[in-house]
Design an enzyme around this catalytic site. Structure first.
Site, mmCIF file in Angstrom:
data_model
loop_
_atom_site.group_PDB
_atom_site.id
_atom_site.type_symbol
_atom_site.label_atom_id
_atom_site.label_comp_id
_atom_site.label_asym_id
_atom_site.label_seq_id
_atom_site.Cartn_x
_atom_site.Cartn_y
_atom_site.Cartn_z
ATOM 1 N N LYS A 83 -69.663 67.264 27.520
ATOM 2 C CA LYS A 83 -69.866 66.416 28.837
ATOM 3 C C LYS A 83 -69.798 66.865 30.664
ATOM 4 O O LYS A 83 -69.553 67.949 30.716
ATOM 5 C CB LYS A 83 -68.266 65.384 29.031
ATOM 6 C CG LYS A 83 -68.015 63.903 29.203
ATOM 7 C CD LYS A 83 -67.274 63.846 28.866
ATOM 8 C CE LYS A 83 -66.860 62.703 28.916
ATOM 9 N NZ LYS A 83 -65.503 61.806 28.838
HETATM 10 C C1 E4P Z 1 -64.676 58.309 29.116
HETATM 11 O O1 E4P Z 1 -65.236 59.639 28.793
HETATM 12 C C2 E4P Z 1 -63.688 59.024 30.227
HETATM 13 O O2 E4P Z 1 -62.544 59.801 29.051
HETATM 14 C C3 E4P Z 1 -62.448 57.217 30.522
HETATM 15 O O3 E4P Z 1 -62.948 56.339 29.331
HETATM 16 C C4 E4P Z 1 -62.286 57.076 31.794
HETATM 17 O O4 E4P Z 1 -60.905 55.937 31.113
HETATM 18 P P1 E4P Z 1 -59.692 55.784 32.339
HETATM 19 O O5 E4P Z 1 -60.575 55.209 33.610
HETATM 20 O O6 E4P Z 1 -58.558 54.641 31.957
HETATM 21 O O7 E4P Z 1 -59.522 56.640 32.958
#
Ligand code: E4P
Length: 231
Positions: A83
């Site tokens: 990622k």
């Molecule tokens: C996605 O890969 C992220 O880890 C995640 O969805 C972020 O979510 P949040 O806005 O609740 O932190």
């Protein structure tokens, strides 16, 4: 649309995996930090539980650092998807890793133009943050719709749209209707997807009515029914 779990908590992953509907997991540095423990051991264990893509995020600020981390993370388990954030360095890293056959999830996407660039760079997944956009009065689901449309018009892009930052069950349904390939949701949202007061009260009523039936052991009933049919 597939469902991923957005967590680094092994107990949550084991439980949702046991439901038979879990296609993958996404983590981020905040989620990993929340659980503590050994980062790579956690990622490896998640990959062993989940027979699907598991996103592990780089933290270096520049292309060389992201490339180094991405290549190393990819060696932890074949399920690992690297990622990277949607920065210029992230886009350049995506192109390089994709050319090496390493799958990349480009994260922190908040506008369709970013998704276009990530797609052209060869990302396996683009992660638009639905909830964080809604938090600032932009329509997160509309962004999903835009990206799906942009990708449909770009023959060379094969990137999957992974709706992220999901806050409630309606976000999941909206993402599916908007054409997302995947949505990644926290454990509590997936639990909330199942629970409904009318399901609970209806089930309680069915069981209470069944308790009034004199012969109600289904195994015994089946045994008797089979014997009757044989005679
Ligand atoms: C996605 O890969 C992220 O880890 C995640 O969805 C972020 O979510 P949040 O806005 O609740 O932190």
């Amino acid at each position: 649309m597939q469902i991923f779990l957005d967590t680094a908590n092994l107990a949550e992953i084991r439980e949702v995996a046991s439901w038979g509907v879990l296609a993958g997991v996404t983590t981020n540095p905040s989620l990993i930090a929340r659980e503590g423990g050994d980062f790579l051991e956690t990622i490896h264990e998640i990959c062993e539980i989940v027979k699907g893509p598991v996103s592990a995020e780089t933290v270096a600020p520049d292309v060389e650092g992201m490339l180094r981390e991405g290549r190393l993370l990819a060696t932890v388990h074949p399920h690992v998807v690297v990622k990277v954030p949607l920065t210029e360095a992230g886009i350049a890293t995506t192109r390089r890793l994709a050319d090496e056959g390493i799958r990349v999830n480009v994260t922190l996407c908040f506008q369709a133009s970013q998704a276009l660039l990530a797609g052209l760079a060869g990302a396996a997944y683009i992660s638009p943050f639905v909830g964080r956009l809604d938090d600032v009065s932009w329509d997160g689901t509309d962004l999903i719709r835009q990206i799906v449309g942009v990708y449909a018009n770009s023959a060379t892009i094969h990137t999957k749209v992974l709706a992220a930052s999901i806050r409630h069950p309606l976000h999941l349904v909206d993402a599916a209707l908007a054409g997302a390939d995947v949505a990644t949701a926290p454990y509590k949202v997936l639990k909330a997807c199942i629970r409904h007061p009318l399901t609970d009260s209806g089930n309680a009523q069915f069981l209470a009515d069944w308790a009034k039936v004199p012969e109600r052991d289904i195994s015994l009933l089946v045994e008797k029914w089979r014997a009757k049919r044989r005679s």
